[in-house]
Write a protein that holds these residues in place. Structure first.
Motif, PDB file in Angstrom:
ATOM      1  N   ARG A  10       0.830  -1.216   0.000  1.00  0.00           N
ATOM      2  CA  ARG A  10       0.000   0.000   0.000  1.00  0.00           C
ATOM      3  C   ARG A  10       0.856   1.254   0.000  1.00  0.00           C
ATOM      4  O   ARG A  10       0.419   2.299  -0.468  1.00  0.00           O
ATOM      5  CB  ARG A  10      -0.926   0.013   1.220  1.00  0.00           C
ATOM      6  N   ILE A  11       2.058   1.159   0.559  1.00  0.00           N
ATOM      7  CA  ILE A  11       2.913   2.343   0.656  1.00  0.00           C
ATOM      8  C   ILE A  11       4.116   2.275  -0.286  1.00  0.00           C
ATOM      9  O   ILE A  11       4.943   3.174  -0.297  1.00  0.00           O
ATOM     10  CB  ILE A  11       3.384   2.567   2.108  1.00  0.00           C
ATOM     11  N   MET A  12       4.182   1.236  -1.072  1.00  0.00           N
ATOM     12  CA  MET A  12       5.294   1.081  -2.012  1.00  0.00           C
ATOM     13  C   MET A  12       5.205   2.149  -3.105  1.00  0.00           C
ATOM     14  O   MET A  12       4.131   2.476  -3.587  1.00  0.00           O
ATOM     15  CB  MET A  12       5.217  -0.312  -2.638  1.00  0.00           C
ATOM     16  N   MET A  13       6.371   2.709  -3.474  1.00  0.00           N
ATOM     17  CA  MET A  13       6.413   3.663  -4.577  1.00  0.00           C
ATOM     18  C   MET A  13       6.299   2.905  -5.896  1.00  0.00           C
ATOM     19  O   MET A  13       6.799   1.788  -6.030  1.00  0.00           O
ATOM     20  CB  MET A  13       7.740   4.422  -4.580  1.00  0.00           C
ATOM     21  N   THR A  14       5.666   3.533  -6.878  1.00  0.00           N
ATOM     22  CA  THR A  14       5.677   2.972  -8.224  1.00  0.00           C
ATOM     23  C   THR A  14       7.096   3.149  -8.777  1.00  0.00           C
ATOM     24  O   THR A  14       7.868   3.971  -8.269  1.00  0.00           O
ATOM     25  CB  THR A  14       4.682   3.703  -9.146  1.00  0.00           C
ATOM     26  N   GLY A  88      11.048   6.584   1.461  1.00  0.00           N
ATOM     27  CA  GLY A  88      12.429   6.248   1.168  1.00  0.00           C
ATOM     28  C   GLY A  88      12.558   5.026   0.277  1.00  0.00           C
ATOM     29  O   GLY A  88      11.574   4.397  -0.105  1.00  0.00           O
ATOM     30  N   VAL A  89      13.827   4.739  -0.026  1.00  0.00           N
ATOM     31  CA  VAL A  89      14.173   3.601  -0.882  1.00  0.00           C
ATOM     32  C   VAL A  89      15.402   2.932  -0.281  1.00  0.00           C
ATOM     33  O   VAL A  89      16.356   3.610   0.108  1.00  0.00           O
ATOM     34  CB  VAL A  89      14.482   4.059  -2.330  1.00  0.00           C
ATOM     35  N   GLU A  90      15.375   1.616  -0.207  1.00  0.00           N
ATOM     36  CA  GLU A  90      16.553   0.834   0.180  1.00  0.00           C
ATOM     37  C   GLU A  90      16.973   0.006  -1.030  1.00  0.00           C
ATOM     38  O   GLU A  90      16.144  -0.660  -1.652  1.00  0.00           O
ATOM     39  CB  GLU A  90      16.249  -0.093   1.352  1.00  0.00           C
ATOM     40  N   LEU A  91      18.271   0.067  -1.361  1.00  0.00           N
ATOM     41  CA  LEU A  91      18.822  -0.679  -2.484  1.00  0.00           C
ATOM     42  C   LEU A  91      19.941  -1.572  -1.946  1.00  0.00           C
ATOM     43  O   LEU A  91      20.788  -1.095  -1.182  1.00  0.00           O
ATOM     44  CB  LEU A  91      19.390   0.272  -3.541  1.00  0.00           C
TER      45      LEU A  91
END
Length: 156
Positions: A10-14, A88-91
């Motif tokens: 639900r909170i994931m970025m496209t 945010g984003v984790e890679l």
């Protein structure tokens, strides 16, 4: 690259939101591992080319020496003050060393895009400055996880 999340859909970025976010943010936190297994985390500037995160790192840093021994790396780019603003984003994956180290500006086709994006983003100039102290790391992520809590509050 794994770009699907099992939790937090639900909170994931496209992909488009994630790419725009990574292009606009300026600072990331980079985690590496020492030979004793102890983690090291430090802030760093970066550019995102749509498939890889490019990190311009000091070659005489703990980060650099740890990655020479163990290329596993995790990077977090995030912001927000209140819970409902967090995003945010984790890679994660393996760092690759690209170009000469330290970088002096020798021709390297792989560095055309990062060296075009980086000076504009951070210095407002078009020519990449080389100080003989930094070099390029590329993270082509094996896994990406993203979140945007603004979606829960209907703010995104």
């Amino acid at each position: 690259m794994t770009d699907t999340q099992r939790r937090g859909r639900r909170i994931m970025m496209t992909p488009e939101e994630r790419d725009a976010y990574l292009r606009e943010r300026r600072t990331c936190r980079v985690a590496t591992l020492g030979s004793d297994g102890a983690p090291h985390v430090g802030a760093l500037w970066f550019v995102w080319d749509g498939s890889s995160l490019w990190l311009y790192s000091l070659t005489r840093s703990l980060r650099w020496s740890q990655l020479l021994e163990d290329p596993r790396i995790a990077v977090v780019v995030d912001d927000g003050e209140g819970y409902e603003e967090l995003r945010g984003v984790e890679l994660t994956g393996r760092a690759e060393f690209v170009g000469e180290a330290p970088r002096t500006g020798e021709p390297c086709p792989e560095l055309t895009d990062p060296e075009r994006l980086f000076p504009v983003k951070y210095f407002g100039i078009t020519d990449m400055p080389h100080d003989g102290r930094h070099a390029w790391l590329r993270l082509t992520p094996a896994r990406i996880t993203s979140w945007d809590f603004r979606k829960l509050a209907g703010l995104a």
